[in-house]
Each structure stands twice: as C-alpha cells, then as structure tokens.
Write an enzyme that holds these catalytic residues in place. Structure first.
Site, PDB file in Angstrom:
ATOM      1  N   GLY A  23     -75.465 -30.462 -29.642  1.00  0.00           N
ATOM      2  CA  GLY A  23     -75.399 -30.298 -28.186  1.00  0.00           C
ATOM      3  C   GLY A  23     -74.781 -31.528 -27.526  1.00  0.00           C
ATOM      4  CB  ILE A  28     -80.177 -33.997 -22.587  1.00  0.00           C
ATOM      5  CG1 ILE A  28     -80.826 -33.798 -21.202  1.00  0.00           C
ATOM      6  CG2 ILE A  28     -81.073 -34.826 -23.489  1.00  0.00           C
ATOM      7  CD1 ILE A  28     -82.101 -32.958 -21.200  1.00  0.00           C
ATOM      8  CG  ASP A  74     -73.511 -21.126 -33.318  1.00  0.00           C
ATOM      9  OD1 ASP A  74     -74.759 -21.153 -33.422  1.00  0.00           O
ATOM     10  OD2 ASP A  74     -72.915 -20.522 -32.413  1.00  0.00           O
ATOM     11  CB  VAL A  75     -77.534 -25.192 -33.917  1.00  0.00           C
ATOM     12  CG1 VAL A  75     -76.930 -26.524 -33.506  1.00  0.00           C
ATOM     13  CG2 VAL A  75     -77.905 -24.350 -32.706  1.00  0.00           C
ATOM     14  CB  SER A 153     -88.550 -28.066 -22.525  1.00  0.00           C
ATOM     15  OG  SER A 153     -88.776 -27.883 -21.132  1.00  0.00           O
ATOM     16  CB  SER A 155     -90.510 -25.116 -20.472  1.00  0.00           C
ATOM     17  OG  SER A 155     -89.795 -25.564 -19.358  1.00  0.00           O
ATOM     18  CE1 TYR A 168     -84.819 -23.775 -22.402  1.00  0.00           C
ATOM     19  CE2 TYR A 168     -86.883 -24.320 -21.289  1.00  0.00           C
ATOM     20  CZ  TYR A 168     -85.657 -24.708 -21.818  1.00  0.00           C
ATOM     21  OH  TYR A 168     -85.280 -26.051 -21.768  1.00  0.00           O
ATOM     22  CE  LYS A 172     -85.951 -26.020 -25.195  1.00  0.00           C
ATOM     23  NZ  LYS A 172     -85.061 -26.835 -26.046  1.00  0.00           N
TER      24      LYS A 172
HETATM   25  P1  NAP Z   1     -76.437 -28.382 -21.506  1.00  0.00           P
HETATM   26  O1  NAP Z   1     -75.833 -29.370 -20.585  1.00  0.00           O
HETATM   27  O2  NAP Z   1     -76.135 -26.939 -21.336  1.00  0.00           O
HETATM   28  O3  NAP Z   1     -76.102 -28.841 -23.004  1.00  0.00           O
HETATM   29  C1  NAP Z   1     -76.458 -28.065 -24.120  1.00  0.00           C
HETATM   30  C2  NAP Z   1     -75.306 -28.082 -25.102  1.00  0.00           C
HETATM   31  O4  NAP Z   1     -75.701 -27.343 -26.287  1.00  0.00           O
HETATM   32  C3  NAP Z   1     -74.055 -27.359 -24.533  1.00  0.00           C
HETATM   33  O5  NAP Z   1     -72.890 -28.086 -24.819  1.00  0.00           O
HETATM   34  C4  NAP Z   1     -74.098 -26.039 -25.284  1.00  0.00           C
HETATM   35  O6  NAP Z   1     -72.840 -25.395 -25.400  1.00  0.00           O
HETATM   36  C5  NAP Z   1     -74.629 -26.477 -26.631  1.00  0.00           C
HETATM   37  N1  NAP Z   1     -75.059 -25.324 -27.415  1.00  0.00           N
HETATM   38  C6  NAP Z   1     -75.667 -24.198 -26.977  1.00  0.00           C
HETATM   39  N2  NAP Z   1     -75.848 -23.338 -27.962  1.00  0.00           N
HETATM   40  C7  NAP Z   1     -75.329 -23.909 -29.076  1.00  0.00           C
HETATM   41  C8  NAP Z   1     -75.197 -23.491 -30.417  1.00  0.00           C
HETATM   42  N3  NAP Z   1     -75.618 -22.281 -30.817  1.00  0.00           N
HETATM   43  N4  NAP Z   1     -74.623 -24.327 -31.310  1.00  0.00           N
HETATM   44  C9  NAP Z   1     -74.165 -25.538 -30.920  1.00  0.00           C
HETATM   45  N5  NAP Z   1     -74.247 -25.999 -29.645  1.00  0.00           N
HETATM   46  C10 NAP Z   1     -74.818 -25.194 -28.730  1.00  0.00           C
HETATM   47  O7  NAP Z   1     -78.022 -28.482 -21.453  1.00  0.00           O
HETATM   48  P2  NAP Z   1     -79.025 -29.734 -21.297  1.00  0.00           P
HETATM   49  O8  NAP Z   1     -79.711 -29.567 -20.008  1.00  0.00           O
HETATM   50  O9  NAP Z   1     -78.352 -31.011 -21.636  1.00  0.00           O
HETATM   51  O10 NAP Z   1     -80.057 -29.347 -22.432  1.00  0.00           O
HETATM   52  C11 NAP Z   1     -80.125 -30.023 -23.677  1.00  0.00           C
HETATM   53  C12 NAP Z   1     -81.485 -29.725 -24.298  1.00  0.00           C
HETATM   54  O11 NAP Z   1     -82.513 -30.215 -23.432  1.00  0.00           O
HETATM   55  C13 NAP Z   1     -81.752 -28.216 -24.453  1.00  0.00           C
HETATM   56  O12 NAP Z   1     -82.435 -27.995 -25.669  1.00  0.00           O
HETATM   57  C14 NAP Z   1     -82.661 -27.909 -23.269  1.00  0.00           C
HETATM   58  O13 NAP Z   1     -83.477 -26.799 -23.502  1.00  0.00           O
HETATM   59  C15 NAP Z   1     -83.456 -29.195 -23.155  1.00  0.00           C
HETATM   60  N6  NAP Z   1     -84.061 -29.426 -21.844  1.00  0.00           N
HETATM   61  C16 NAP Z   1     -83.295 -29.478 -20.709  1.00  0.00           C
HETATM   62  C17 NAP Z   1     -83.920 -29.710 -19.488  1.00  0.00           C
HETATM   63  C18 NAP Z   1     -83.151 -29.786 -18.202  1.00  0.00           C
HETATM   64  O14 NAP Z   1     -83.798 -29.795 -17.135  1.00  0.00           O
HETATM   65  N7  NAP Z   1     -81.837 -29.856 -18.235  1.00  0.00           N
HETATM   66  C19 NAP Z   1     -85.306 -29.869 -19.422  1.00  0.00           C
HETATM   67  C20 NAP Z   1     -86.038 -29.803 -20.589  1.00  0.00           C
HETATM   68  C21 NAP Z   1     -85.409 -29.586 -21.802  1.00  0.00           C
HETATM   69  P3  NAP Z   1     -72.453 -24.254 -24.316  1.00  0.00           P
HETATM   70  O15 NAP Z   1     -72.094 -24.998 -23.074  1.00  0.00           O
HETATM   71  O16 NAP Z   1     -71.345 -23.527 -24.970  1.00  0.00           O
HETATM   72  O17 NAP Z   1     -73.688 -23.392 -24.133  1.00  0.00           O
END
Ligand code: NAP
Length: 262
Positions: A23, A28, A74-75, A153, A155, A168, A172
């Site tokens: 990711g 993040i 892809d993960v 998360s 969550s 979701y 988590k």
């Molecule tokens: P983000 O900006 O959307 O980044 C996630 C990245 O993972 C994106 O580049 C996405 O690609 C990639 N991804 C998705 N599915 C994938 C797959 N199958 N194989 C490889 N890469 C993949 O999200 P973020 O907010 O930074 O979130 C990162 C992590 O933190 C996630 O696990 C999320 O659940 C967790 N989190 C986020 C928050 C928040 O408030 N933002 C809070 C708690 C936890 P695409 O753009 O193509 O989907």
C-alpha cells in the site's frame, strides 16, 4: 550511579535494514515507506497500480539518500508476494521490516450488503494481510530476525458511529487478532508481529463519497478534536520496526487521538 552503555537514539536507527511496505503508493503506507527510509532503511514499495503514487514514493525515498524500488503486486496473490519479497532481498539484502498497509474501505447497511462487496473487502483487508505476513515471515524466519507491522484500525476495536461498514470493522478486528496469533507462533524464532490501529487519518481513503460530510463529525468525536495526519503514523511505525521495541510483540498500538478512551 549505575552506568549504561545503551545508546538510546541508536535504537531507532534503521540503517542497513531492508523494508517492504504494501500500500506504499498512497496515504499511510506511502508516508511510512518514506519515514522508514528517513531512518536509514532501503524500501521495496508495493502497490497494485503502477499508475498511482508509487513513482512519487520512490522519488521521495531517493531524495532521502536511501534506495527504493517500486513493485507492482496484488496482496491477494501469494505468488506475487513471494516474488516481491525475493525482489526486495535480491536488491537490498535480507528482509528485516515489513509494513502491511494495503487496504480498502467502503460502506453499505449490513442487511443490504452483497456477498461480493463483503468478500472483496475481506480478501484484501484480511486475507491480503495474512498472505503478506506469510510471504514476509518465510524470509524472516529463515534469517531468525524481523519485525512485521500490520496496519489495522481503531474500527477493529470500536464501531464507527454513523458508518455502516460491518465487513471493514470485522476485517480490522481480524487483523489485530491475527497479528497477536502470528506473534505467538513466531515468538521464539526472532520474528515480532505488531499492529498499529490508526484513528481517523487524512488520506485519499477518507475522500470517498460517504465520508466527505462526516469529516467534521469525526473531528468533533475525537478527543483531540482533529484527524491525524499521515506524518503521525511514522513515529509509531519506526518504533515498532526498530530495536526500540525489541520486547514488544503482539501489541496493538492505538494511534487515535484518544478516540478509544471515550
Ligand atoms: P489509501 O490512501 O487508499 O492507500 C491504500 C493503498 O493500498 C492504495 O494505494 C491502494 O490502491 C492499495 N491497495 C488496495 N488494495 C490493494 C491490493 N489488493 N493489493 C495491493 N495494494 C492495494 O488508504 P489509507 O487511508 O492510507 O489506508 C492504509 C491502511 O490504513 C488501510 O489498511 C486502512 O484500512 C488503514 N486505516 C486507514 C485509516 C484512515 O482514516 N485513513 C484509519 C484506520 C486504518 P488503490 O488506490 O488502487 O485502491
């Protein structure tokens, strides 16, 4: 007075370490990848799209003086993850740090959610983390050393008021407990597994349509009265990646502005 030979700042030094971050093209994961490099690590940056932010991540790491490669995978694909680990080790040396941040989010009332929506999210957020850990640990267990950090998360601990995202939240909670379970399986073989549970964090994930109107509410529900910036996930990740956390395994580190206290 008892003398100590401990060099405390050196505990956080990641020089000479090889890291893999999933990711890493956005949010993040991207910021943590750059943060690990700023502390000395060389980083394999994995994401599913090559047309996303991966090139920016690599450029930002290059600017720190450390080395980076972009890996498209892809993960949900274990063979691709094995290839990514092998590529990281061929390029930089033994894998010592892995941060699994790839994930997706969406919402739908539980009684209406289709099986496909549920399954797709579970495949990425939970099975994807499991497969990533498997591929990473297979290398680390061979070396007898490593630190894996899964991005869960808050969550996984609380239910977000106003957000219908049962899949979701369950994914988590699964990541948190999966991390503890793997931590215990590998505790006597040098591999630590911990999770970070962020609260509301300003990333592209939070610009999805159903979130936009709720941002202010999220801020007011958070004791610190604001969302986290991605920068605020770096310190916790460096801590868990480094020797500073050598006695921590199976920990879920809440980084939530106090959210889970209320
Ligand atoms: P983000 O900006 O959307 O980044 C996630 C990245 O993972 C994106 O580049 C996405 O690609 C990639 N991804 C998705 N599915 C994938 C797959 N199958 N194989 C490889 N890469 C993949 O999200 P973020 O907010 O930074 O979130 C990162 C992590 O933190 C996630 O696990 C999320 O659940 C967790 N989190 C986020 C928050 C928040 O408030 N933002 C809070 C708690 C936890 P695409 O753009 O193509 O989907």
């Amino acid at each position: 007075m008892t003398q100590t030979t401990l060099n405390a700042p050196a505990l956080f030094d990641l020089s000479g370490r090889t890291a893999l971050v999933t990711g890493a093209g956005s949010g993040i994961g991207q910021r943590i990848a750059v943060g690990l490099a700023q502390c000395g690590a060389d980083v394999a940056c994995l994401d599913r799209r090559t047309d996303g932010g991966l090139a920016d991540t690599v450029e930002m790491i290059d600017a720190t003086g450390r080395r980076a490669i972009a890996v498209s995978a892809d993960v949900t694909d274990r063979a691709a993850l094995d290839d990514a680990v092998a590529q990281a080790e061929r390029t930089f040396g033994a894998l010592g740090i892995a941060v699994n941040a790839a994930g997706i989010a969406n919402a739908n009332p539980a009684e209406e959610m289709g099986e496909e929506q549920y399954q797709t999210l579970m495949d990425i957020n939970m099975k994807g983390v499991f497969l990533s850990c498997q591929a990473e640990a297979n290398a680390m267990l061979r070396h007898g050393k490593g630190s894996i950090i899964n991005i869960a998360s808050m969550s996984g601990v609380i239910v977000n008021r106003g957000l219908s995202q049962v899949h979701y939240n369950a994914s988590k909670a699964g990541v948190i407990h999966m991390s503890k379970s793997m931590a215990m399986e590998w505790v006597d073989r040098g591999v630590r597994v911990n999770s970070i549970s962020p609260g509301y964090t300003a990333t592209p994930m939070n610009t999805r349509p159903e979130m936009v109107h709720q941002t202010r509410e999220f801020e007011s529900q958070t004791p610190m009265q604001r969302m986290a910036s991605v920068d605020e996930m770096v310190g916790p990740a460096v801590f868990l990646a480094s020797d500073a956390s050598s006695y921590c395994t199976g920990v879920d580190l809440l980084v939530d502005g106090g959210f889970c206290c209320w």
